[in-house]
Design an enzyme around this catalytic site. Structure first.
Site, PDB file in Angstrom:
ATOM      1  N   HIS A 142      39.841  19.335 104.355  1.00  0.00           N
ATOM      2  CA  HIS A 142      39.783  20.535 104.653  1.00  0.00           C
ATOM      3  C   HIS A 142      39.676  21.886 104.564  1.00  0.00           C
ATOM      4  O   HIS A 142      38.576  22.739 104.507  1.00  0.00           O
ATOM      5  CB  HIS A 142      40.710  20.165 106.394  1.00  0.00           C
ATOM      6  CG  HIS A 142      40.191  22.039 107.436  1.00  0.00           C
ATOM      7  ND1 HIS A 142      41.126  22.266 107.615  1.00  0.00           N
ATOM      8  CD2 HIS A 142      39.633  22.169 108.228  1.00  0.00           C
ATOM      9  CE1 HIS A 142      41.309  23.664 108.561  1.00  0.00           C
ATOM     10  NE2 HIS A 142      40.127  23.526 108.954  1.00  0.00           N
ATOM     11  N   GLU A 198      36.931  22.410 102.505  1.00  0.00           N
ATOM     12  CA  GLU A 198      35.200  22.694 104.000  1.00  0.00           C
ATOM     13  C   GLU A 198      35.318  23.895 103.885  1.00  0.00           C
ATOM     14  O   GLU A 198      34.358  24.589 103.625  1.00  0.00           O
ATOM     15  CB  GLU A 198      35.646  22.115 104.731  1.00  0.00           C
ATOM     16  CG  GLU A 198      34.751  22.353 105.859  1.00  0.00           C
ATOM     17  CD  GLU A 198      34.758  22.380 107.025  1.00  0.00           C
ATOM     18  OE1 GLU A 198      34.487  23.075 107.908  1.00  0.00           O
ATOM     19  OE2 GLU A 198      35.498  21.104 107.444  1.00  0.00           O
ATOM     20  N   HIS A 199      36.287  24.040 103.927  1.00  0.00           N
ATOM     21  CA  HIS A 199      36.004  26.419 104.062  1.00  0.00           C
ATOM     22  C   HIS A 199      35.576  26.448 102.542  1.00  0.00           C
ATOM     23  O   HIS A 199      34.722  27.609 102.994  1.00  0.00           O
ATOM     24  CB  HIS A 199      38.104  26.549 104.548  1.00  0.00           C
ATOM     25  CG  HIS A 199      38.645  26.611 105.464  1.00  0.00           C
ATOM     26  ND1 HIS A 199      38.957  27.168 106.481  1.00  0.00           N
ATOM     27  CD2 HIS A 199      38.142  25.114 106.583  1.00  0.00           C
ATOM     28  CE1 HIS A 199      38.947  26.853 107.706  1.00  0.00           C
ATOM     29  NE2 HIS A 199      38.428  25.381 107.897  1.00  0.00           N
ATOM     30  N   GLU A 244      45.243  29.308 111.513  1.00  0.00           N
ATOM     31  CA  GLU A 244      44.819  27.721 111.924  1.00  0.00           C
ATOM     32  C   GLU A 244      45.492  26.778 112.172  1.00  0.00           C
ATOM     33  O   GLU A 244      45.898  25.929 114.231  1.00  0.00           O
ATOM     34  CB  GLU A 244      43.428  27.315 111.708  1.00  0.00           C
ATOM     35  CG  GLU A 244      43.305  25.904 112.768  1.00  0.00           C
ATOM     36  CD  GLU A 244      41.391  25.696 110.897  1.00  0.00           C
ATOM     37  OE1 GLU A 244      41.291  24.433 112.116  1.00  0.00           O
ATOM     38  OE2 GLU A 244      41.387  26.263 111.038  1.00  0.00           O
TER      39      GLU A 244
END
Length: 212
Positions: free
Chosen positions: A49, A52-53, A129
């Site tokens: 993840h 991905e950022h 997050e």
């Protein structure tokens, strides 16, 4: 006119799915990588993840912010998602200028920079997050159930990762994960919209065919 569907694989291993649809003058481009949270070793949960950022933090050709402005300017949208088994990136654009999607995806498949300062800033984002998720009892319950249900399987961790890993993952960890999984032979390019299939296939080969 009958919609056309095409499936093929380039010499470098990239799987290509094309769907010719003429109902609207738009083209949607998706690149799917066979990597998600199930591919993360102990101590690196959440790394898929986070990578991905980082794919939105720029290359030499498209510095951070450039594509945001260009795609928004023409009314397009782009984003990405990471799950257990996959990570995907997409752009939906007016058909006559869709090629910026190919240019950007082919570029960041091999040239993302992972600037240390950007990594540092993004660490704050992913930790925030995670903290936001922890404010939701439903997330904590789902995490506990997932860990119990998959105690001996890599599905046991949430995609966001464990807090201790988000604090310790390094820039080099991220870059190695990117280099290992972001390659044509581990990807599917899916394109749907208002185009001619044969012409589109030539554009696919032109942008992606030379990536090793």
């Amino acid at each position: 006119m009958t919609d056309k569907t095409h499936f093929s694989t380039l010499a470098n291993g990239l799987t290509v799915h094309l769907k010719e649809i003429h109902t609207a003058p738009i083209i949607s481009t998706w690149v799917w990588y066979h990597v998600g949270s199930r591919n993360e070793p102990p101590g690196q949960t959440g790394i898929s993840h986070w990578v991905e950022h980082m794919q939105f933090k720029g290359t030499a050709k498209f510095p951070a912010g450039v594509l945001d402005r260009e795609i928004s300017r023409v009314g397009g949208v782009w984003n990405a998602m990471t799950y257990l088994d996959w990570t995907t990136y997409f752009e939906t654009l007016p058909a006559h200028i869709f090629e910026i999607a190919f240019e950007s995806e082919a570029d960041r498949m091999q040239n993302s920079q992972f600037d240390p300062d950007e990594v540092k800033r993004e660490r704050t984002v992913v930790i925030s997050e995670r903290e936001g998720n922890e404010n939701q009892p439903r997330f904590l319950l789902a995490e506990a159930v997932q860990e119990a249900a998959f105690s001996r399987h890599p599905y046991q961790h949430e995609v966001i990762g464990l807090m201790e890993d988000l604090r310790s993952i390094t820039r080099d960890d991220l870059f190695e994960h990117y280099q290992h999984y972001y390659r044509p032979g581990n990807a599917v390019l899916a394109v749907a919209g208002d185009f001619d299939t044969q012409s589109m296939l030539e554009k696919v080969k032109s942008h992606f065919g030379d990536i090793p």
